[in-house]
Design a protein around this motif. Structure first.
Motif, mmCIF file in Angstrom:
data_model
loop_
_atom_site.group_PDB
_atom_site.id
_atom_site.type_symbol
_atom_site.label_atom_id
_atom_site.label_comp_id
_atom_site.label_asym_id
_atom_site.label_seq_id
_atom_site.Cartn_x
_atom_site.Cartn_y
_atom_site.Cartn_z
ATOM 1 N N LEU A 14 0.837 -1.193 0.000
ATOM 2 C CA LEU A 14 0.000 0.000 0.000
ATOM 3 C C LEU A 14 0.874 1.245 0.000
ATOM 4 O O LEU A 14 0.601 2.206 -0.716
ATOM 5 N N ARG A 15 1.919 1.223 0.756
ATOM 6 C CA ARG A 15 2.848 2.359 0.819
ATOM 7 C C ARG A 15 3.386 2.681 -0.574
ATOM 8 O O ARG A 15 3.381 3.825 -1.015
ATOM 9 N N GLU A 16 3.852 1.654 -1.278
ATOM 10 C CA GLU A 16 4.416 1.864 -2.611
ATOM 11 C C GLU A 16 3.353 2.335 -3.594
ATOM 12 O O GLU A 16 3.608 3.200 -4.415
ATOM 13 N N VAL A 17 2.165 1.774 -3.505
ATOM 14 C CA VAL A 17 1.093 2.169 -4.412
ATOM 15 C C VAL A 17 0.698 3.627 -4.160
ATOM 16 O O VAL A 17 0.503 4.396 -5.102
ATOM 17 N N VAL A 18 0.596 4.040 -2.904
ATOM 18 C CA VAL A 18 0.230 5.423 -2.589
ATOM 19 C C VAL A 18 1.305 6.382 -3.106
ATOM 20 O O VAL A 18 0.990 7.403 -3.728
ATOM 21 N N LEU A 19 2.556 6.062 -2.887
ATOM 22 C CA LEU A 19 3.629 6.916 -3.411
ATOM 23 C C LEU A 19 3.552 7.001 -4.932
ATOM 24 O O LEU A 19 3.690 8.075 -5.520
ATOM 25 N N TRP A 20 3.317 5.860 -5.574
ATOM 26 C CA TRP A 20 3.212 5.825 -7.026
ATOM 27 C C TRP A 20 2.041 6.692 -7.506
ATOM 28 O O TRP A 20 2.177 7.473 -8.445
ATOM 29 N N LEU A 21 0.876 6.588 -6.834
ATOM 30 C CA LEU A 21 -0.283 7.390 -7.218
ATOM 31 C C LEU A 21 -0.002 8.885 -7.049
ATOM 32 O O LEU A 21 -0.367 9.696 -7.902
ATOM 33 N N LEU A 54 -1.270 5.762 7.113
ATOM 34 C CA LEU A 54 -0.122 5.711 6.210
ATOM 35 C C LEU A 54 0.251 7.116 5.738
ATOM 36 O O LEU A 54 1.430 7.476 5.700
ATOM 37 N N LEU A 55 -0.750 7.935 5.391
ATOM 38 C CA LEU A 55 -0.460 9.302 4.958
ATOM 39 C C LEU A 55 0.226 10.098 6.072
ATOM 40 O O LEU A 55 1.165 10.854 5.816
ATOM 41 N N LYS A 56 -0.236 9.907 7.318
ATOM 42 C CA LYS A 56 0.420 10.579 8.446
ATOM 43 C C LYS A 56 1.864 10.113 8.589
ATOM 44 O O LYS A 56 2.767 10.907 8.851
ATOM 45 N N GLN A 57 2.073 8.818 8.419
ATOM 46 C CA GLN A 57 3.423 8.263 8.517
ATOM 47 C C GLN A 57 4.322 8.820 7.407
ATOM 48 O O GLN A 57 5.460 9.225 7.669
ATOM 49 N N LEU A 58 3.805 8.854 6.185
ATOM 50 C CA LEU A 58 4.589 9.376 5.058
ATOM 51 C C LEU A 58 4.909 10.856 5.261
ATOM 52 O O LEU A 58 6.005 11.317 4.916
ATOM 53 N N GLU A 59 3.962 11.574 5.862
ATOM 54 C CA GLU A 59 4.199 12.993 6.154
ATOM 55 C C GLU A 59 5.284 13.143 7.223
ATOM 56 O O GLU A 59 6.193 13.965 7.093
ATOM 57 N N ALA A 60 5.216 12.312 8.263
ATOM 58 C CA ALA A 60 6.229 12.353 9.328
ATOM 59 C C ALA A 60 7.617 11.997 8.794
ATOM 60 O O ALA A 60 8.624 12.517 9.271
ATOM 61 N N GLU A 61 7.668 11.123 7.794
ATOM 62 C CA GLU A 61 8.942 10.736 7.192
ATOM 63 C C GLU A 61 9.444 11.765 6.177
ATOM 64 O O GLU A 61 10.531 11.629 5.639
ATOM 65 N N THR A 75 7.039 15.233 -1.686
ATOM 66 C CA THR A 75 8.138 16.170 -1.484
ATOM 67 C C THR A 75 9.276 15.720 -2.398
ATOM 68 O O THR A 75 9.169 14.696 -3.089
ATOM 69 N N GLU A 76 10.368 16.431 -2.376
ATOM 70 C CA GLU A 76 11.533 16.018 -3.171
ATOM 71 C C GLU A 76 12.013 14.636 -2.716
ATOM 72 O O GLU A 76 12.340 13.782 -3.531
ATOM 73 N N SER A 77 12.011 14.408 -1.404
ATOM 74 C CA SER A 77 12.383 13.081 -0.886
ATOM 75 C C SER A 77 11.408 12.012 -1.362
ATOM 76 O O SER A 77 11.800 10.886 -1.661
ATOM 77 N N GLY A 78 10.133 12.361 -1.415
ATOM 78 C CA GLY A 78 9.121 11.422 -1.889
ATOM 79 C C GLY A 78 9.331 11.063 -3.350
ATOM 80 O O GLY A 78 9.206 9.899 -3.744
ATOM 81 N N ARG A 79 9.673 12.056 -4.171
ATOM 82 C CA ARG A 79 9.949 11.776 -5.591
ATOM 83 C C ARG A 79 11.162 10.858 -5.730
ATOM 84 O O ARG A 79 11.182 9.972 -6.581
ATOM 85 N N SER A 80 12.144 11.054 -4.881
ATOM 86 C CA SER A 80 13.313 10.166 -4.909
ATOM 87 C C SER A 80 12.933 8.757 -4.483
ATOM 88 O O SER A 80 13.414 7.777 -5.049
#
Length: 141
Positions: A14-21, A54-61, A75-80
């Motif tokens: 789910l984490r990977e799919v959300v980042l991909w979306l 998961l969104l809260k976790q991704l935001e915290a990261e 974010t730029e880190s998220g794109r990486s």
């Protein structure tokens, strides 16, 4: 190229799919749930109890940020991080390796689309012309 079927098996999937979306456009949690459901043709509808934490976790990261309109964007880190997802970097695991495997997969998808056309014709209606053109391409072989 989209995620392979095995990407949906775990929370990690789910984490990977959300980042991909989110690499496509900013979305809020409800839009993400709907996008996953649409992408998987209804096979998977993640629960709000999975998506929002998961969104809260991704935001915290620091991988996503929440915009004033409530949508999340990478974010730029998220794109990486998206570039490191294996099924985005190269050929997907489990991809057909021979013409016979491709034909088997095509047949399975054709059967599925036929079933959806019978049970939920409105879902197929916007794609009828494209499906017809694909059929014509295949009939020329």
């Amino acid at each position: 190229m989209g995620p392979p079927p095995w990407a949906f098996i775990s929370r990690r999937g789910l984490r990977e799919v959300v980042l991909w979306l989110l690499s496509d456009r900013p979305m809020n949690g409800a839009e993400i749930i709907r996008a996953v459901e649409d992408f998987t043709w209804g096979f998977w509808r993640p629960s709000p109890g999975s998506v929002y934490p998961l969104l809260k976790q991704l935001e915290a990261e620091g991988l996503v940020s929440k915009r004033p309109d409530g949508r999340y964007e990478l974010t730029e880190s998220g794109r990486s991080a998206v570039k490191l997802i294996p099924w985005i970097r190269g050929p997907r695991l489990g991809a057909p390796r021979s013409i016979a495997e491709i034909i088997d997969e095509l047949e399975s998808w054709a059967m599925y689309i036929t079933d959806v056309a019978i049970t939920e014709p409105d879902r197929i209606a916007p794609y009828r012309e494209r499906i017809r053109r694909i059929g014509e391409l295949l009939s020329k072989i």
